[in-house]
Design a protein around this motif. Structure first.
Motif, PDB file in Angstrom:
ATOM      1  N   MET A  59      -2.946   3.587   0.966  1.00  0.00           N
ATOM      2  CA  MET A  59      -2.036   4.661   0.568  1.00  0.00           C
ATOM      3  C   MET A  59      -0.645   4.433   1.117  1.00  0.00           C
ATOM      4  N   LEU A  60       0.306   4.969   0.370  1.00  0.00           N
ATOM      5  CA  LEU A  60       1.693   5.019   0.802  1.00  0.00           C
ATOM      6  C   LEU A  60       1.933   6.440   1.282  1.00  0.00           C
ATOM      7  N   PHE A  61       2.372   6.574   2.528  1.00  0.00           N
ATOM      8  CA  PHE A  61       2.567   7.910   3.081  1.00  0.00           C
ATOM      9  C   PHE A  61       3.893   7.953   3.829  1.00  0.00           C
ATOM     10  N   THR A  62       4.270   9.146   4.268  1.00  0.00           N
ATOM     11  CA  THR A  62       5.588   9.312   4.885  1.00  0.00           C
ATOM     12  C   THR A  62       5.460   9.387   6.413  1.00  0.00           C
ATOM     13  N   TRP A  63       6.588   9.253   7.057  1.00  0.00           N
ATOM     14  CA  TRP A  63       6.670   9.246   8.515  1.00  0.00           C
ATOM     15  C   TRP A  63       6.130  10.542   9.117  1.00  0.00           C
ATOM     16  N   TYR A  91      -1.164  -0.503 -10.784  1.00  0.00           N
ATOM     17  CA  TYR A  91      -1.228   0.951 -10.659  1.00  0.00           C
ATOM     18  C   TYR A  91       0.198   1.452 -10.518  1.00  0.00           C
ATOM     19  N   GLU A  92       0.519   2.542 -11.206  1.00  0.00           N
ATOM     20  CA  GLU A  92       1.880   3.066 -11.166  1.00  0.00           C
ATOM     21  C   GLU A  92       1.865   4.564 -10.862  1.00  0.00           C
ATOM     22  N   PHE A  93       2.748   4.959  -9.978  1.00  0.00           N
ATOM     23  CA  PHE A  93       2.898   6.361  -9.585  1.00  0.00           C
ATOM     24  C   PHE A  93       4.367   6.730  -9.718  1.00  0.00           C
ATOM     25  N   VAL A  94       4.645   7.897 -10.261  1.00  0.00           N
ATOM     26  CA  VAL A  94       6.034   8.295 -10.501  1.00  0.00           C
ATOM     27  C   VAL A  94       6.408   9.479  -9.627  1.00  0.00           C
ATOM     28  N   GLN A 143      -1.995   6.188  -3.996  1.00  0.00           N
ATOM     29  CA  GLN A 143      -3.179   5.707  -3.282  1.00  0.00           C
ATOM     30  C   GLN A 143      -4.072   4.981  -4.276  1.00  0.00           C
ATOM     31  N   ILE A 144      -4.643   3.863  -3.833  1.00  0.00           N
ATOM     32  CA  ILE A 144      -5.589   3.149  -4.680  1.00  0.00           C
ATOM     33  C   ILE A 144      -6.832   2.786  -3.873  1.00  0.00           C
ATOM     34  N   ASP A 145      -7.936   2.645  -4.579  1.00  0.00           N
ATOM     35  CA  ASP A 145      -9.141   2.088  -3.980  1.00  0.00           C
ATOM     36  C   ASP A 145      -8.990   0.575  -3.991  1.00  0.00           C
ATOM     37  N   LEU A 146      -9.342  -0.053  -2.878  1.00  0.00           N
ATOM     38  CA  LEU A 146      -9.147  -1.483  -2.732  1.00  0.00           C
ATOM     39  C   LEU A 146     -10.297  -2.047  -1.920  1.00  0.00           C
ATOM     40  N   ASP A 147     -10.837  -3.189  -2.344  1.00  0.00           N
ATOM     41  CA  ASP A 147     -11.917  -3.817  -1.589  1.00  0.00           C
ATOM     42  C   ASP A 147     -11.478  -4.065  -0.154  1.00  0.00           C
ATOM     43  N   ASN A 148     -12.408  -3.904   0.768  1.00  0.00           N
ATOM     44  CA  ASN A 148     -12.113  -4.174   2.172  1.00  0.00           C
ATOM     45  C   ASN A 148     -11.778  -5.647   2.356  1.00  0.00           C
ATOM     46  N   GLY A 149     -10.904  -5.924   3.311  1.00  0.00           N
ATOM     47  CA  GLY A 149     -10.513  -7.294   3.607  1.00  0.00           C
ATOM     48  C   GLY A 149      -9.051  -7.360   4.006  1.00  0.00           C
ATOM     49  N   MET A 150      -8.547  -8.580   4.106  1.00  0.00           N
ATOM     50  CA  MET A 150      -7.150  -8.819   4.465  1.00  0.00           C
ATOM     51  C   MET A 150      -6.360  -9.140   3.202  1.00  0.00           C
ATOM     52  N   TYR A 151      -5.109  -8.645   3.165  1.00  0.00           N
ATOM     53  CA  TYR A 151      -4.239  -8.844   2.011  1.00  0.00           C
ATOM     54  C   TYR A 151      -2.859  -9.280   2.463  1.00  0.00           C
ATOM     55  N   GLU A 152      -2.320 -10.287   1.780  1.00  0.00           N
ATOM     56  CA  GLU A 152      -0.909 -10.605   1.901  1.00  0.00           C
ATOM     57  C   GLU A 152      -0.175  -9.592   1.047  1.00  0.00           C
ATOM     58  N   VAL A 153       0.964  -9.120   1.546  1.00  0.00           N
ATOM     59  CA  VAL A 153       1.734  -8.129   0.804  1.00  0.00           C
ATOM     60  C   VAL A 153       3.166  -8.617   0.665  1.00  0.00           C
ATOM     61  N   GLU A 154       3.627  -8.672  -0.571  1.00  0.00           N
ATOM     62  CA  GLU A 154       5.033  -8.919  -0.856  1.00  0.00           C
ATOM     63  C   GLU A 154       5.609  -7.593  -1.338  1.00  0.00           C
ATOM     64  N   ILE A 155       6.775  -7.242  -0.827  1.00  0.00           N
ATOM     65  CA  ILE A 155       7.401  -5.969  -1.176  1.00  0.00           C
ATOM     66  C   ILE A 155       8.649  -6.244  -2.003  1.00  0.00           C
ATOM     67  N   LEU A 156       8.688  -5.618  -3.173  1.00  0.00           N
ATOM     68  CA  LEU A 156       9.842  -5.717  -4.066  1.00  0.00           C
ATOM     69  C   LEU A 156      10.443  -4.321  -4.197  1.00  0.00           C
ATOM     70  N   VAL A 177       6.381   3.964  -7.783  1.00  0.00           N
ATOM     71  CA  VAL A 177       5.685   3.090  -6.837  1.00  0.00           C
ATOM     72  C   VAL A 177       4.610   2.341  -7.605  1.00  0.00           C
ATOM     73  N   LEU A 178       4.604   1.019  -7.439  1.00  0.00           N
ATOM     74  CA  LEU A 178       3.651   0.172  -8.147  1.00  0.00           C
ATOM     75  C   LEU A 178       2.841  -0.645  -7.154  1.00  0.00           C
ATOM     76  N   PHE A 179       1.547  -0.757  -7.435  1.00  0.00           N
ATOM     77  CA  PHE A 179       0.651  -1.652  -6.706  1.00  0.00           C
ATOM     78  C   PHE A 179       0.201  -2.689  -7.719  1.00  0.00           C
ATOM     79  N   THR A 180       0.524  -3.953  -7.486  1.00  0.00           N
ATOM     80  CA  THR A 180       0.175  -5.019  -8.418  1.00  0.00           C
ATOM     81  C   THR A 180      -0.816  -5.946  -7.742  1.00  0.00           C
ATOM     82  N   LEU A 181      -1.961  -6.153  -8.412  1.00  0.00           N
ATOM     83  CA  LEU A 181      -3.029  -6.995  -7.899  1.00  0.00           C
ATOM     84  C   LEU A 181      -3.213  -8.215  -8.798  1.00  0.00           C
ATOM     85  N   ALA A 182      -3.855  -9.213  -8.264  1.00  0.00           N
ATOM     86  CA  ALA A 182      -4.210 -10.431  -8.986  1.00  0.00           C
ATOM     87  C   ALA A 182      -2.968 -11.204  -9.393  1.00  0.00           C
ATOM     88  N   ASP A 183      -3.011 -11.820 -10.571  1.00  0.00           N
ATOM     89  CA  ASP A 183      -1.949 -12.739 -10.959  1.00  0.00           C
ATOM     90  C   ASP A 183      -0.999 -12.162 -11.999  1.00  0.00           C
TER      91      ASP A 183
END
Length: 189
Positions: free
Chosen positions: A104-108, A3-6, A133-146, A69-75
């Motif tokens: 969602m990504l939001f501000t302070w 998902y990409e947001f500009v 903002q994206i819809d995402l299945d409930n659960g725990m996620y590892e997040v790597e930030i680039l 801003v990009l949200f990358t899922l899967a492989d």
């Protein structure tokens, strides 16, 4: 899937936060925090606990640029790891808990008056197209930030990418640095 947001802006404060905002609201209530969650986070250890428990991820050092801003899922190969991109930061060890199918990504600024009315107003604004903002299945996620720059057309644009993978882990790793500054050195601005 990606998902990409500009042109995502930081509200003139050098922070972004990533998380399930309704989960953060529930967590605030469970821990009897004041509506000024920003002050709570900087005056006691509640912010550290929220990060360790996967409630929210803070990103400091966010310069006042319009970001891709990009949200990358899967492989999929992350966009910032492609040869034409300029990777400047790559950090792992973060986890996020999703309980309301919403990331969602939001501000302070939202933390300064973190009430149900303000959260509803933010959610209404985020229903407009182009909001990070994206819809995402409930659960725990590892997040790597680039973070760095991605090539869009003939120009490089400042970018932040979140690579998300399902996990059973419920806490951030010991080497995760919640004070790390994701400042992008942009040649464009």
């Amino acid at each position: 899937m990606r998902y990409e947001f500009v042109e995502v802006l930081n509200d003139l404060i050098d922070y972004f936060l990533l998380g399930d905002i309704r989960l953060l609201q529930t967590w605030k209530e469970e821990h009897a925090l004041d509506d000024d969650v920003a002050s709570e986070f900087i005056s006691n250890d509640s912010g550290d606990r929220a990060v360790q428990e996967g409630i929210v991820i803070p990103l400091a050092g966010i310069e006042n640029y319009p970001y891709t801003v990009l949200f990358t899922l899967a492989d999929e190969t992350p966009e910032l790891l492609k040869p034409e991109s300029h990777l400047q930061h790559q950090r792992g060890g973060y986890v996020l808990r999703i309980e309301n199918r919403q990331l969602m990504l939001f501000t302070w600024r939202i933390l300064q008056n973190f009430t149900d009315a303000q959260i509803r107003a933010l959610e209404a604004r985020y229903r407009q197209p182009g909001r990070p903002q994206i819809d995402l299945d409930n659960g725990m996620y590892e997040v790597e930030i680039l973070a760095g720059e991605v090539l869009r057309g003939a120009y490089y644009e400042p970018a932040i990418e979140f690579v998300l993978k399902r996990t059973e882990r419920e806490h951030a790793t010991a080497d995760m640095d919640m004070n790390y500054r994701f400042t992008v050195d942009s040649q464009t601005y």
